[in-house]
Enzyme design. Structure first.
Site, PDB file in Angstrom:
ATOM      1  N   ASP A 217       0.776  -1.178   0.139  1.00  0.00           N
ATOM      2  CA  ASP A 217       0.020  -0.011   0.192  1.00  0.00           C
ATOM      3  C   ASP A 217       0.846   1.165  -0.052  1.00  0.00           C
ATOM      4  O   ASP A 217       0.366   2.376   0.260  1.00  0.00           O
ATOM      5  CB  ASP A 217      -0.826   0.027   1.319  1.00  0.00           C
TER       6      ASP A 217
ATOM      7  N   ASP B 251      -5.868  -7.948  14.207  1.00  0.00           N
ATOM      8  CA  ASP B 251      -5.528  -9.319  14.668  1.00  0.00           C
ATOM      9  C   ASP B 251      -6.394  -9.792  15.896  1.00  0.00           C
ATOM     10  O   ASP B 251      -6.859 -10.901  16.022  1.00  0.00           O
ATOM     11  CB  ASP B 251      -3.993  -9.490  14.890  1.00  0.00           C
TER      12      ASP B 251
END
Length: 496
Positions: free
Chosen positions: A93, A241
């Site tokens: 990105d 996460d």
């Protein structure tokens, strides 16, 4: 007197919450010690049978990692695994010149016959979670391994971890983080100290009893089916996460934690990088408490003890708020103690809660001994390391409290990456790192004021009472002064 009683109530509640957290840590220590005696009998894939070997996709989510991309790609390309059952996705990105240099390194690896793809997006929607989700759409593997840019898995890493997916109920395999620059500075030592406690006592202590643990964002693997079954990656918290980990375990997927498999990584070496990482982790923890609390409590598949450990796990970062309140209120409490004679019994009772510090001291010693070994000499070194860690951790309490409050009250913020440095190759050249944040946070000013506030706390020990002072809180105030001074001066005057 109303203000005094309000201070007493808030102070007492904060001490009680810290004590409960300490008891939970002690329980995890007992679990950890028992787990060390258990022989692992997990069923594993037979890698001598090619038909059993699953296809693996390695995902490398990166964003503006100019200084470490070559090191990362060279290292990942060395991983041992059947080449016809392995692909690598570089989920890039980036918005800077690292895009071109990454593309060149990828082309070199492709020429060696390795299946590696450079995947780019038009935007950073969902940040890291969004990149992982995008890569999953085209991932060929049934098993997804994830590494952040500063991690350097050993070449047999896949051979040590993938076999555990033989058990169809295993959704995640997580390995222990190592630290290639543990002894670089006081800052890296205290970060390693805290992370080692998490990756030994906490992860083993919870996992060994079937309590919820978390995938740590990197150095682990997911079963693709588990990701989809749990609802896929979501970018509405700063710790995607932890979020997906809880959703997966609420769906009855099992997690396997491998303490014996170490995955080396580089710790942040400047305080601005450590601050941004701490802010993201602590705010994300609070966000996930708000998101998951009701689901955990109301789940019919989770035992009562697991629910308690899960809530305390999700409230890990919120302990900084309790520590900060106890610290700030300890000086008014010193004056209240010596002004109101009828409250002496209360203060005798409150002195019991000093046992929380003793519990942490014992728990962390077992972690330290596991890494460095026991013996009198190491124990003496540990005492210094423990008090250094405790002091500086308290120095971060204002910064982390702000992060926690933002998380609990739903204030959204951008995913701020932690800059990587590659100090092994660049040596002092890292000081020219273009990603270094040079403007200190406004919170730094308050940290400087708090350092002076605790000088006043130490001075107060000499002037309160009628019998030559009250020094019960003097060591605590001294540690707070050291901690806030360290954080303040490092943030204002030092790059390393």
């Amino acid at each position: 007197m109303v203000l005094e009683y309000l201070i007493i109530v808030v102070y007492s509640m904060a001490l009680l919450l810290i004590f409960m957290y300490a008891l939970a840590q002690l329980n995890l220590l007992f679990n950890y010690l028992k787990a060390k005696k258990i022989i692992d009998t997990s069923e594993k894939f037979d890698f001598s049978n090619p038909e059993e070997i699953p296809f693996v996709t390695i995902q490398l989510p990166v964003y503006n990692e100019l200084y470490v991309m070559e090191r990362l790609l060279i290292n990942i390309a060395k991983l041992e695994y059947p080449i016809d059952k392995l692909e690598i996705q570089v989920l890039d990105d980036s918005t800077d010149e690292s895009i071109e240099t990454t593309a060149k390194h990828i082309k070199i690896i492709q020429e060696k016959g390795i299946d590696i793809q450079h995947i780019r997006r038009d935007n950073r929607q969902g940040f890291k979670a969004g990149a992982l989700k995008e890569g999953l759409k085209t991932a060929k593997g049934n098993i997804i391994a994830i590494f952040d840019a500063d991690f350097l898995p050993k070449k047999d890493w896949l051979l040590q971890t993938v076999p555990y997916f033989k058990d169809p109920k295993i959704g995640v395999v997580q390995t222990r983080w190592g630290h290639i620059n543990r002894d670089y500075s006081t800052l890296t030592k205290i970060q390693a100290f805290a992370l080692d406690a998490h990756f030994t006592l906490e992860q083993v202590g919870r996992n060994s009893k079937g309590h919820f643990i978390n995938f740590n964002g990197t150095a682990g693997l997911w079963r693709k089916e588990c990701i989809y079954d749990a609802g896929n990656w979501e970018g509405d918290t700063l710790t995607e996460d932890l979020d997906l980990s809880y959703r997966a375990q609420l769906k009855n997927w099992k997690f396997k934690y491998l303490e014996n498999v170490e995955t080396p990584a580089e710790l942040p070496i400047i305080i601005s990088a450590a601050r941004s990482q701490q802010f993201r982790w602590n705010k994300g923890g609070a966000e996930n408490f708000q998101k998951m609390m009701k689901r955990v409590i109301t789940s019919k598949n989770v035992s009562f003890k697991t629910k308690i450990h899960s809530l305390l796990h999700l409230l890990n970062s919120s302990m900084f708020t309790c520590i900060f309140l106890v610290a700030v209120l300890s000086i008014p409490m010193l004056y209240i103690k010596n002004e109101y004679e009828h409250l002496k019994i209360y203060f005798y009772v409150m002195s019991f809660f000093v046992i929380s510090s003793l519990i942490f001291f014992i728990c962390y010693w077992h972690m330290y001994k596991n890494i460095y070994g026991g013996g009198f000499k190491n124990f003496i070194i540990y005492i210094g390391a423990f008090f250094t860690f405790f002091s500086i951790a308290m120095g971060f309490s204002l910064h982390n409290t702000v992060a926690v409050l933002e998380g609990h009250f739903g204030k959204k913020s951008e995913f701020v990456r932690t800059p990587k440095f590659n100090i092994q190759t660049l040596k002092d050249g890292w000081k020219k790192n273009k990603y270094i944040k040079t403007k200190p946070s406004v919170h730094v000013i308050l940290e400087g004021i708090l350092a002076m506030y605790f000088i006043f706390g130490m001075y107060s020990a000499f002037i309160v009472g009628d019998q030559g002072g009250d020094f019960g809180l003097f060591p605590f105030h001294f540690m707070l002064f050291i901690g806030f001074s360290y954080v303040f001066f490092k943030s204002v005057f030092s790059k390393a």
